[in-house]
Design a protein around this motif. Structure first.
Motif, PDB file in Angstrom:
ATOM      1  N   GLU A   9       0.846  -1.193   0.000  1.00 42.27           N
ATOM      2  CA  GLU A   9       0.000   0.000   0.000  1.00 42.27           C
ATOM      3  C   GLU A   9       0.884   1.247   0.000  1.00 42.27           C
ATOM      4  N   VAL A  10       0.290   2.358  -0.461  1.00 47.00           N
ATOM      5  CA  VAL A  10       0.998   3.638  -0.440  1.00 47.00           C
ATOM      6  C   VAL A  10       0.075   4.698   0.134  1.00 47.00           C
ATOM      7  N   SER A  11       0.691   5.819   0.595  1.00 50.21           N
ATOM      8  CA  SER A  11      -0.092   6.912   1.165  1.00 50.21           C
ATOM      9  C   SER A  11       0.680   8.207   1.015  1.00 50.21           C
ATOM     10  N   SER A  22      -2.120   8.387   6.523  1.00 51.06           N
ATOM     11  CA  SER A  22      -3.431   8.053   7.093  1.00 51.06           C
ATOM     12  C   SER A  22      -4.307   7.327   6.082  1.00 51.06           C
ATOM     13  N   ASP A  23      -4.431   7.886   4.884  1.00 50.53           N
ATOM     14  CA  ASP A  23      -5.256   7.272   3.839  1.00 50.53           C
ATOM     15  C   ASP A  23      -4.372   6.403   2.951  1.00 50.53           C
ATOM     16  N   TRP A  24      -4.661   5.097   2.922  1.00 49.98           N
ATOM     17  CA  TRP A  24      -3.815   4.143   2.220  1.00 49.98           C
ATOM     18  C   TRP A  24      -4.511   3.604   0.983  1.00 49.98           C
ATOM     19  N   LYS A  25      -3.702   3.346  -0.056  1.00 45.76           N
ATOM     20  CA  LYS A  25      -4.223   2.816  -1.319  1.00 45.76           C
ATOM     21  C   LYS A  25      -3.411   1.575  -1.692  1.00 45.76           C
ATOM     22  N   GLU A  26      -4.105   0.491  -1.970  1.00 46.74           N
ATOM     23  CA  GLU A  26      -3.431  -0.745  -2.347  1.00 46.74           C
ATOM     24  C   GLU A  26      -2.917  -0.632  -3.780  1.00 46.74           C
ATOM     25  N   VAL A  27      -1.633  -1.014  -3.978  1.00 52.19           N
ATOM     26  CA  VAL A  27      -1.045  -0.944  -5.316  1.00 52.19           C
ATOM     27  C   VAL A  27      -0.530  -2.305  -5.779  1.00 52.19           C
TER      28      VAL A  27
END
Length: 724
Positions: free
Chosen positions: A666-668, A672-677
């Protein structure tokens, strides 16, 4: 007792002990006068004259008889002296120089009259003690310990109305009779025959209780007969059992042993070996087994644990010990391990011990007579004879505080004397005396920060090794910083002193560096000073210490998110990181992870030393290893700046690659807000996650493994271009 002058008291002893003793029918022996020895009639002149006359008098062959007779006469009430004069006890005691020296110079005698009363009671029970050297020591040690503990018991401010003393004469007789009879039958360890007065006090000072009942001692004597050196393992004769046969926990109290009361003739000792115990019972079993056989031993408290120690020969040997933080349960001057070792060495030197003791008594005599300066001279002379005598230091420092009228320079000299006496071999005791008696007076007398720094530096310059064991050095540093003002300037001064004095020290470099690194968390402005000092010390520090330091800094930095400290710690060992990663094709752009920070959610320091975390984000590679106590494992990467990511390379070790199966990446941008990559279904040694053309912006990268297992990687390399 009617008031006597010091001169009269001292001069009358060769003729008679006292009017009370004459009334009791005693005829004290008259000490011979040898050439060069001051006559008793000249004692007052000696005290009023020069110091050398006092020293010559103390060194004269029969001075002990005169000095200690004066002490008895000036301390004990008339009625007590009359009682002591019965049955010839006081005459025999006061006429035996060796006996008086053993009595007065084997440890504290807080109530001389009470101790002599108890010794007289033992003498009436067994008059042979006056002519048998070993039993004389045994009786004296028993009387001294029962008097010391009884006096403490009776003067306890928390004593209840229905209080019943435990250190009774009846138990004292039992203690003496046990060792007297056991020795006469040849049932004690040969070590017993070598013991002096002070050593005997260790045996008899154990005191009343279930473990020292005649039944338990006799059973241990007859059933745990070992060579002296083997008592350090005697504790393991009893089984370690938290619950007894009926399921009762030992922590439930008396109910653990209640079902077995009265079943064992050997008392508590036999019950423990048959029923079991935990650390407290096992250590008490081992220590009491040694004591029952005439070998000095005592139990010790450690954090969350009870240990013990045995002295089979000339040195104390820890047994069942898990920590250097030991508090000795029997003690004269304090519970510290270093005090036990220093006390052992103090009393082992009989000649110095006796001369130093006489000089202190003469100092007391001068003090009582109002000769303040002469008292100070005599106390100092006593410490020159025996510099590590803790009791005499306490007495001298008490005089310094109350009557000495010392100025700044004189207190500084006292400080130097303490560090010279203790700094090298007993640093903990040096600090105890300085912090307890000297610095509270001296530091306020120092006018400038430079003078205070010099005083603290003097202490550190005296340190050599952690002797006789580790001690609370960080606690001392915190207190010293308070003496310097407790602010940022004081922190900087402390850091400078430690970096100057301990970088080449085998024992003090590591705790000094760790303490300084922790100091930078409270005072970030000191970080540059600290890291420059470490870098300049370089090879003087040593690889192992650098690893320990770097690991400590990195662990602290990972808790607080301090990238600067993380990078500084990694750079300390930069030369230790050699390329270790397998060949792979990097993604386009810069290595954005370089200069960043790694934060695992747990660290297994044994399998993955924290100092290696730095290399995980660099081209060389490093290593981290979590523990397996968490339901989910994750590791977070903080990039040094925001970037547009072109790809991420995850490198695992060859062994146990499968532990990374199912890892989610994941990246952010804000943490706080994470996005799966990406998801790594089946981990390979080199795993590439291509993010080219996907417009992935990030300051943070996170790898999550949603299962309870170890997680470890050699590299997490993030590529792309910087956005800021």
């Amino acid at each position: 007792m009617k008031p006597y002058s010091i001169a009269l008291l001292l001069s009358c002893f060769p003729v008679a002990l006292s009017p009370c003793a004459r009334a009791a029918g005693e005829v004290p022996p008259q000490p011979p006068q040898e050439a060069g020895a001051p006559r008793p009639g000249n004692v007052q002149a000696v005290l009023n004259g020069d110091l050398q006359a006092c020293l010559d008098f103390a060194k004269s062959p029969d001075s002990s008889k005169i000095i200690y007779r004066w002490l008895i006469e000036s301390t004990i009430p008339k009625e007590t002296l009359e009682q002591l004069g019965k049955n010839g006890f006081l005459s025999r005691f006061a006429g035996d120089q060796e006996w008086m020296e053993g009595f007065f110079n084997s440890g504290p005698v807080p109530n001389i009259g009470l101790a002599l009363e108890k010794l007289a009671a033992l003498y009436r029970r067994d008059p042979k003690i006056a002519s048998h050297p070993l039993y004389r020591k045994l009786a004296t040690a028993t009387a001294l310990e029962y008097a010391r503990q009884s006096d403490k018991e009776m003067n306890n401010p928390k004593k209840k109305k229905d209080f019943h003393p435990s250190w009774t004469d009846e138990r004292m007789f039992q203690t003496y009779d046990y060792y007297r009879t056991s020795h006469a039958k040849g049932l004690l360890n040969p070590v017993f025959d070598t013991l002096d007065y002070w050593d005997m006090r260790i045996l008899t000072g154990r005191g009343p209780g279930d473990w020292t009942s005649p039944e338990s001692l006799t059973w241990l004597r007859d059933n745990v007969r070992l060579p002296a050196q083997q008592y350090v393992g005697a504790c393991w004769q009893a089984p370690y059992r938290l619950h007894n046969e009926f399921g009762e926990s030992i922590h439930s109290g008396a109910s653990y042993y209640a079902p077995f009361d009265g079943m064992f003739k050997g008392g508590r000792a036999e019950m423990t070996r048959e029923v079991g115990a935990v650390c407290g019972g096992l250590s008490t079993y081992g220590a009491t087994a040694a004591i029952a056989n005439g070998v000095p031993a005592l139990t010790m408290g450690e954090p969350g644990h009870c240990a013990y120690t045995v002295r089979p020969d000339k040195e104390w040997v820890p047994a069942y010990s898990l920590s250097w933080k030991r508090g000795c349960h029997w003690n004269f001057y304090g519970e510290k391990w270093s005090l036990l070792i220093a006390t052992q060495n103090t009393f082992s030197d009989k000649a110095a011990r006796d001369l130093s003791g006489k000089l202190v008594v003469l100092g007391d005599a001068a003090r009582k007579a109002g000769h303040k300066d002469r008292a100070g001279e005599l106390y100092r002379a006593a410490l020159e004879v025996q510099p590590i005598n803790f009791a005499h230091w306490q007495q001298y420092l008490d005089w310094c505080s109350r009557e000495g009228g010392l100025g700044r320079n004189q207190w500084q000299e006292v400080s130097r004397q303490i560090v010279n006496a203790y700094g090298k071999d007993y640093p903990e005791i040096a600090w105890m005396l300085l912090s307890g008696k000297v610095y509270p007076v001296l530091i306020p007398l120092l006018e400038t920060p430079q003078e205070k720094e010099a005083e603290i530096r003097n202490f550190h310059q005296s340190l050599d090794r952690m002797k006789p064991a580790n001690w609370d050095f960080p606690g001392a540093l915190a207190k010293q910083m308070d003496y310097l003002g407790g602010d940022e300037a004081a922190a900087g001064t402390m850091m400078k002193v430690l970096m100057d004095e301990h970088m080449k020290s085998q024992d003090y470099v590591a705790p000094s560096l760790v303490w300084c690194s922790e100091l930078t968390a409270a005072y970030p402005s000191l970080k540059d000073q600290f890291y420059k000092s470490v870098a300049s010390a370089g090879s003087d520090i040593g690889d192992k210490v650098l690893e320990q330091l770097a690991s400590s800094i990195i662990m602290q930095a990972e808790k607080t998110g301090d990238i600067q400290s993380f990078q500084a710690a990694g750079s300390l060992l930069k030369d230790r990181f050699h390329p270790k990663l397998p060949r792979f094709d990097p993604f386009p752009g810069e290595l954005l992870s370089s200069g960043g920070m790694l934060i695992p959610n747990s660290v297994h320091e044994r399998y993955g030393p924290p100092w290696q975390h730095w290399g995980v984000l660099e081209a060389c590679g490093g290593f981290f290893h979590t523990n397996n106590k968490e339901d989910a494992t994750e590791v977070k990467v903080i990039l040094p700046r925001m970037g547009e990511l072109s790809g991420i390379v995850v490198v695992s070790r060859k062994s146990h690659v499968e532990r990374g199966d199912g890892t989610v990446v994941e990246v952010s941008e804000d943490g706080s807000d994470w996005k799966e990559v990406g998801t790594i279904e089946k981990m390979q040694q080199v795993q590439r996650i291509d993010l080219g053309g996907k417009n992935v912006r990030a300051k943070y990268v996170r790898l999550k493994c949603n299962r309870k297992d170890y997680f470890h990687l050699d590299g997490i390399l993030v590529y792309g271009r910087r956005l800021a």
